[in-house]
Design a protein around this motif. Structure first.
Motif, PDB file in Angstrom:
ATOM      1  N   SER A 170      47.552  41.814  44.688  1.00  0.00           N
ATOM      2  CA  SER A 170      47.568  42.262  46.077  1.00  0.00           C
ATOM      3  C   SER A 170      48.474  41.366  46.910  1.00  0.00           C
TER       4      SER A 170
ATOM      5  N   HIS B 110      42.344  45.592  47.218  1.00  0.00           N
ATOM      6  CA  HIS B 110      42.160  44.862  45.963  1.00  0.00           C
ATOM      7  C   HIS B 110      40.695  44.947  45.510  1.00  0.00           C
TER       8      HIS B 110
ATOM      9  N   SER C 263      43.386  39.100  38.153  1.00  0.00           N
ATOM     10  CA  SER C 263      43.912  39.240  39.508  1.00  0.00           C
ATOM     11  C   SER C 263      45.095  38.320  39.744  1.00  0.00           C
TER      12      SER C 263
END
Length: 233
Positions: free
Chosen positions: A93, A102, A114
């Motif tokens: 993100s 996200h 992530s």
């Protein structure tokens, strides 16, 4: 006019596949209305939650195109099987506005890794209508042969997206790229499309026709980061 962007990228120049979810009637359009309506969007908690829910819807639609494999398991009564997701996903993100989106994606892809990138508009010292996109921070796992899901609620000029993709190049070449956005402008989508490979997809809540002279989407919804977290200096 906004700053032009030039890049020599590492893929053949082929248009990505675009999936405009608003073209079909669904609850998504209700959430889009609520984040756009200035009489509703001022509720920050509701704004963030609606962005998160849109992320969940986009994730569900995206999941239909991913790779699955058959696995066996046992219920209390008998043997059975199911189709298990067979992708190594990294959700990236663009801070700070991308955080609620996200979260929505992670709600559906439990095992995803992530990554986070900071990208912001740096105003020109000579013109209030010109700006550069500056990337200052990158935290990411290795992307080599992974499925990259790049989330940014507003795809306006497309410059932030291209700068982020350029920054991510140093951490590996993903096998596929999925961009998830809530609202985009056609000029920005056209720009990004020109620099992504054939196996790239854009999953988007709605596509607006134009940008104003400052590079904001019209009708859009305003500044997603400010609406989610308050105005910045």
């Amino acid at each position: 006019m906004v700053t032009t962007f030039k890049i020599n990228y590492f893929w053949e120049k082929i248009d990505m596949k675009i999936h405009d979810i608003s073209k079909s009637n669904s609850i998504l359009n209700h959430f889009l209305h609520q984040i756009r309506d200035e009489s509703i969007q001022s509720d920050r908690m509701k704004f963030r939650r609606n962005i998160e829910r849109i992320g969940e819807i986009l994730s569900y639609e995206m999941s239909k195109t991913l790779e699955f494999q058959t696995k066996k398991f046992h219920t209390p009564l008998s043997a059975s099987s199911y189709e298990s997701l067979n992708e190594e996903i990294v959700v990236c993100s663009i801070l700070r506005a991308g955080i609620p989106l996200h979260t929505g994606v992670l709600n559906y892809f439990d095992d995803a890794d992530s990554a986070f990138v900071s990208a912001y508009r740096k105003q020109s010292e000579t013109s209030e209508d010109d700006f550069d996109i500056v990337v200052e921070y990158l935290s990411s796992p290795n992307l080599e042969d992974k499925t990259l899901v790049l989330v940014d609620p507003m795809l306006a000029t497309g410059l932030s997206m291209l700068n982020v993709l350029k920054a991510l190049k140093k951490v590996g070449t993903p096998k596929s790229i999925h961009i998830l956005s809530v609202i985009g402008a056609q000029p920005g989508i056209d720009l990004v499309s020109n620099y992504l490979p054939e196996h790239a997809h854009l999953w988007i809540g709605s596509i607006d026709e134009r940008l104003n002279e400052k590079g904001y989407i019209i009708p859009g919804l305003g500044d997603a980061g400010d609406l989610a977290y308050g105005k910045k200096m």
